[in-house]
Design an enzyme around this catalytic site. Structure first.
Site, PDB file in Angstrom:
ATOM      1  N   LYS A  89       3.311  11.353   6.866  1.00  0.00           N
ATOM      2  CA  LYS A  89       2.511  11.172   8.070  1.00  0.00           C
ATOM      3  C   LYS A  89       3.103  11.864   9.293  1.00  0.00           C
ATOM      4  O   LYS A  89       2.886  13.039   9.493  1.00  0.00           O
ATOM      5  CB  LYS A  89       2.254   9.686   8.314  1.00  0.00           C
ATOM      6  CG  LYS A  89       1.342   9.063   7.249  1.00  0.00           C
ATOM      7  CD  LYS A  89       0.802   7.728   7.659  1.00  0.00           C
ATOM      8  CE  LYS A  89      -0.023   7.090   6.542  1.00  0.00           C
ATOM      9  NZ  LYS A  89      -1.239   7.811   6.207  1.00  0.00           N
TER      10      LYS A  89
ATOM     11  N   ASP B 244       9.723   2.841   1.598  1.00  0.00           N
ATOM     12  CA  ASP B 244       8.548   3.624   1.945  1.00  0.00           C
ATOM     13  C   ASP B 244       8.342   3.500   3.457  1.00  0.00           C
ATOM     14  O   ASP B 244       7.780   2.528   3.945  1.00  0.00           O
ATOM     15  CB  ASP B 244       7.329   3.100   1.186  1.00  0.00           C
ATOM     16  CG  ASP B 244       6.046   3.852   1.524  1.00  0.00           C
ATOM     17  OD1 ASP B 244       6.034   4.581   2.534  1.00  0.00           O
ATOM     18  OD2 ASP B 244       5.044   3.690   0.802  1.00  0.00           O
TER      19      ASP B 244
ATOM     20  N   PHE C 284       0.860  -1.181   0.000  1.00  0.00           N
ATOM     21  CA  PHE C 284       0.000   0.000   0.000  1.00  0.00           C
ATOM     22  C   PHE C 284       0.893   1.226   0.000  1.00  0.00           C
ATOM     23  O   PHE C 284       1.546   1.536   0.997  1.00  0.00           O
ATOM     24  CB  PHE C 284      -0.934   0.049   1.211  1.00  0.00           C
ATOM     25  CG  PHE C 284      -1.839   1.251   1.165  1.00  0.00           C
ATOM     26  CD1 PHE C 284      -2.990   1.233   0.383  1.00  0.00           C
ATOM     27  CD2 PHE C 284      -1.531   2.409   1.852  1.00  0.00           C
ATOM     28  CE1 PHE C 284      -3.817   2.348   0.303  1.00  0.00           C
ATOM     29  CE2 PHE C 284      -2.344   3.532   1.780  1.00  0.00           C
ATOM     30  CZ  PHE C 284      -3.490   3.497   1.008  1.00  0.00           C
TER      31      PHE C 284
END
Length: 401
Positions: free
Chosen positions: A255, A226, A141
């Site tokens: 984030k 990531d 994801f």
């Protein structure tokens, strides 16, 4: 009709149904707790999918944002501003790298990483035009833009959004043999989550990341990590890659970098790699804006103390110890994760992940489900031992009912 019901009905009537939220309407939040419009308090064990690593309303971060709001919030990248150099310098240093390309959201940073790898492949590696390949892992994801879902294996993220962007090869996560076979002279990058978050906090087998690092070096391929969810203290280290002693060629961050206040993301790499860009080839009006840099600089200062990484490691031992005890009773079929991050597979007899999340909501604990029978637990790193224990006790009660 309660205030909660009215607000949910209005939201459902006037917003696209691209999310399925739990039926709670948050009005205020502090630390690891959120309060709804009717004054009920809930323990947050999701932390905005790791965007709120430092808790809700963290005073250091809020004060940094307030101070910057009174000065300047946006210049665009047409001009320099006085927080930009410090942000790039400090973030590069934290990553042990040289160059930063700031963006806003995580998926923007992933798109930036893909573009960077392709341009590096053509300009530096010498891959023939239009032939660059990026290898990714099944179950990934990395976001939901058209290019990123082109290499997703999740039907919900991908179905009915084609035609898809070419240039990607998907291999099984955690399989070094498949990775070795996928690398060719036209491969420019391997893009991986060191721990797959959305898939259920999937930790790869020991030795997998070091082997990927060895293969990418051997084949002159960029290793892109990531760390949007796994990074910045979540797993008990600054980066999840550190658990295996791996340093990638490129970090993709987001984030928690914005402290849960503003969206901040970045690609961090060497000058050789990010130096392939020329003015006008890539950019963002808001990327690296003064407000974002001010908040992110405070995040970086907090990470440098090591306090949050240490809390995540110590409380993570407590978290995984309690969850392991649950799995011993047959109510949980698997527990995965590192630090204050766990994927918990619920035995089907005890309900789906959604049903367990709803039952926890009734007990004033907030988690979120993924992939059917899995719930994810990722509390703010500032959570107290007592609050963590109480939240886990509620999970035990739910699974004992």
């Amino acid at each position: 009709m309660t205030a909660t019901d009215a607000l949910i009905a209005a939201a459902e009537a006037h917003s696209a149904h691209n999310y399925h939220p739990l039926p709670v309407v948050v009005a205020t939040a502090d630390g690891a707790w959120m309060t709804d419009v009717e004054g009920r308090r809930y323990l947050d064990l999701l932390a905005g999918y790791s965007a709120l690593n430092f808790g809700h309303g963290n005073r250091r971060l809020v004060e940094a944002a307030k101070a910057q709001l009174d000065r300047v919030t946006l210049t665009s990248r047409a001009f320099y501003h006085d927080r930009f150099a410090a942000f790039c310098t400090e973030l590069a240093d934290l990553c042990g790298m040289e160059t930063v390309l700031p963006m806003n959201t995580g998926v923007e940073a992933v798109e930036t990483a893909v573009k960077t790898a392709r341009k590096w492949g053509y300009r530096v590696k010498g891959v023939p035009a239009e032939m660059a390949k990026v290898v990714v892992a099944g179950g990934n994801f990395h976001g939901r833009t058209t290019t990123v879902i082109s290499f997703s294996t999740d039907p919900e993220a991908r179905a009915d959004f084609g035609p898809y962007t070419p240039g990607f090869e998907i291999v099984p996560y955690g399989d070094p043999t498949a990775m070795r076979s996928a690398l060719t002279e036209n491969t420019v990058a391997v893009l991986l989550e060191p721990i797959q978050g959305e898939s259920g906090v999937i930790v790869p087998p020991a030795g997998y990341l070091p082997e990927v690092r060895r293969l990418t070096r051997e084949r002159n391929v960029l290793f892109v990590a990531d760390e949007i969810q796994s990074g910045l203290g979540r797993t008990g280290r600054t980066f999840a890659c550190e658990h295996e002693g791996v340093v990638p060629d490129m970090y993709v961050l987001g984030k928690a970098l914005g402290g849960g206040i503003v969206p901040v993301s970045a690609v961090v790499s060497s000058e050789e790699v990010l130096g392939v860009f020329r003015p006008g080839e890539h950019g963002s009006t808001f990327g690296g804006n003064p407000l974002a840099c001010a908040v992110a600089l405070e995040v970086l200062a907090m990470l440098r103390t090591g306090e949050y990484q240490e809390r995540s490691a110590l409380l993570g031992e407590r978290l995984h110890g309690e969850l392991s005890a649950l799995s011993g009773g047959g109510r949980v079929t698997a527990v995965r994760g590192r630090g204050l991050w766990a994927g918990v597979d619920i035995a089907p007899a005890y309900g789906t992940g959604r049903e367990v999340s709803e039952r926890l909501l009734e007990r004033r604990v907030l988690v979120k489900d993924t992939h059917g029978h899995t719930i994810r637990i990722a509390p703010p790193l500032v959570i107290s031992e007592e609050d963590l224990d109480w939240g886990l006790a509620q999970l035990r009660e739910v699974l004992s009912a």
